[in-house]
Design a protein around this motif. Structure first.
Motif, PDB file in Angstrom:
ATOM      1  N   GLU A  60      23.245 -23.814  48.610  1.00 14.34           N
ATOM      2  CA  GLU A  60      23.608 -25.018  47.679  1.00 14.34           C
ATOM      3  C   GLU A  60      23.168 -24.772  46.403  1.00 14.34           C
ATOM      4  O   GLU A  60      23.737 -25.070  45.510  1.00 14.34           O
ATOM      5  N   ILE A  91      25.497 -20.512  39.960  1.00 14.24           N
ATOM      6  CA  ILE A  91      26.666 -19.825  39.708  1.00 14.24           C
ATOM      7  C   ILE A  91      27.788 -20.604  38.978  1.00 14.24           C
ATOM      8  O   ILE A  91      28.242 -20.084  37.974  1.00 14.24           O
ATOM      9  N   GLU A  92      27.904 -21.868  39.170  1.00 16.23           N
ATOM     10  CA  GLU A  92      28.845 -22.616  38.363  1.00 16.23           C
ATOM     11  C   GLU A  92      28.209 -23.043  36.925  1.00 16.23           C
ATOM     12  O   GLU A  92      29.118 -22.625  36.066  1.00 16.23           O
ATOM     13  N   GLU A  93      26.867 -23.090  36.979  1.00 19.90           N
ATOM     14  CA  GLU A  93      26.337 -23.180  35.635  1.00 19.90           C
ATOM     15  C   GLU A  93      26.594 -22.140  34.765  1.00 19.90           C
ATOM     16  O   GLU A  93      26.957 -22.104  33.577  1.00 19.90           O
ATOM     17  N   THR A  94      26.480 -20.714  35.372  1.00 22.17           N
ATOM     18  CA  THR A  94      26.367 -19.496  34.870  1.00 22.17           C
ATOM     19  C   THR A  94      27.880 -19.372  34.259  1.00 22.17           C
ATOM     20  O   THR A  94      28.198 -18.824  33.303  1.00 22.17           O
ATOM     21  N   ALA A  95      28.821 -19.500  35.136  1.00 24.70           N
ATOM     22  CA  ALA A  95      30.311 -19.356  34.889  1.00 24.70           C
ATOM     23  C   ALA A  95      30.720 -20.117  33.801  1.00 24.70           C
ATOM     24  O   ALA A  95      31.344 -19.778  32.890  1.00 24.70           O
ATOM     25  N   TRP A  96      30.355 -21.374  33.920  1.00 25.35           N
ATOM     26  CA  TRP A  96      30.634 -22.285  32.330  1.00 25.35           C
ATOM     27  C   TRP A  96      30.279 -21.857  31.328  1.00 25.35           C
ATOM     28  O   TRP A  96      30.679 -21.794  30.196  1.00 25.35           O
ATOM     29  N   ALA A 134      24.987 -21.882  44.422  1.00 21.23           N
ATOM     30  CA  ALA A 134      26.297 -22.357  44.220  1.00 21.23           C
ATOM     31  C   ALA A 134      26.089 -22.965  42.765  1.00 21.23           C
ATOM     32  O   ALA A 134      26.941 -22.761  41.999  1.00 21.23           O
ATOM     33  N   ASP A 135      25.070 -23.962  42.457  1.00 22.37           N
ATOM     34  CA  ASP A 135      24.835 -24.731  41.386  1.00 22.37           C
ATOM     35  C   ASP A 135      24.699 -23.690  40.355  1.00 22.37           C
ATOM     36  O   ASP A 135      25.169 -23.874  39.056  1.00 22.37           O
TER      37      ASP A 135
END
Length: 208
Positions: free
Chosen positions: A139, A145-150, A142-143
């Motif tokens: 988890e 990855i999301e922050e890096t993607a944005w 996952a956070d």
């Protein structure tokens, strides 16, 4: 030798402690551990020739092992002066992902899962973390990855806007106009009856 799982006391993260009696060696029947060899040798050098009798590391023996996932630290006691020191097999650094989170990230990146990694490490005789501990690291990853993607998307958008402005591709209000190609898909199956998924995926690509 005794093992204790205190995961139910503190958090979903599993912590395993192993205490060794004086007459029993921690080396007996031990499984493999993951270690940073350079950091490990540095710590051994630091506790060698310790006061007050200039005892060496060869005078010390392990009495306690503390494992949390793939992270391990071992406590040693000197049989000459009774001094106790603890060695970490992997260095912990602030602001960076630890080895457990890194493994969770590698698992996600390769399309694997907990069962696959657990089986692989079992074959290598390396103790792994419990499923609840892994899921917590999963988890957290996952956070990240999301922050890096944005962040990457925002940086790419700023770069495309800059290029559009340099080329004069702006509207009446000076807002950059970026040409993109869009496409979308959703799954369709047929097992004697039609099935259409209620979700899908859309891709936007810059047109250079």
């Amino acid at each position: 030798m005794c093992s204790k799982d205190v995961s139910a006391v503190a958090s979903p993260i599993e912590i395993v402690e192993t205490t060794v009696n004086t007459a029993q060696s921690l080396y007996t029947g031990v499984s493999l551990r993951l270690a940073d060899i350079g950091y490990l040798l540095k710590q051994i050098a630091e506790i060698s020739k310790h006061p007050p009798f200039d005892c060496t590391f060869s005078d010390m023996y392990p009495i306690h092992e503390y494992k949390m996932g793939l992270k391990t630290k071992i406590s040693f006691v000197c049989k000459m002066c009774n001094i106790e020191r603890t060695i970490h097999l992997i260095e912990e650094t602030d602001g960076e992902m630890d080895i457990n989170s890194v493994l969770a990230l590698a698992t996600v990146s390769t399309g694997s899962g907990y069962s696959t990694i657990n089986e692989m490490l079992s074959v290598l005789n390396v103790p792994f973390m419990s499923n609840s501990t892994y899921q917590q690291h999963h988890e957290n990853v996952a956070d990240i990855i999301e922050e890096t993607a944005w962040k990457v998307v925002e940086e790419a958008g700023q770069e495309e806007a800059r290029i559009a402005q340099e080329l004069g591709e702006v509207d009446e209000s000076g807002i950059p106009m970026i040409t993109v190609v869009a496409d979308g898909v959703w799954s369709k199956r047929s097992y004697f009856v039609n099935y259409n998924a209620s979700s899908g995926i859309v891709g936007l690509y810059n047109w250079c």
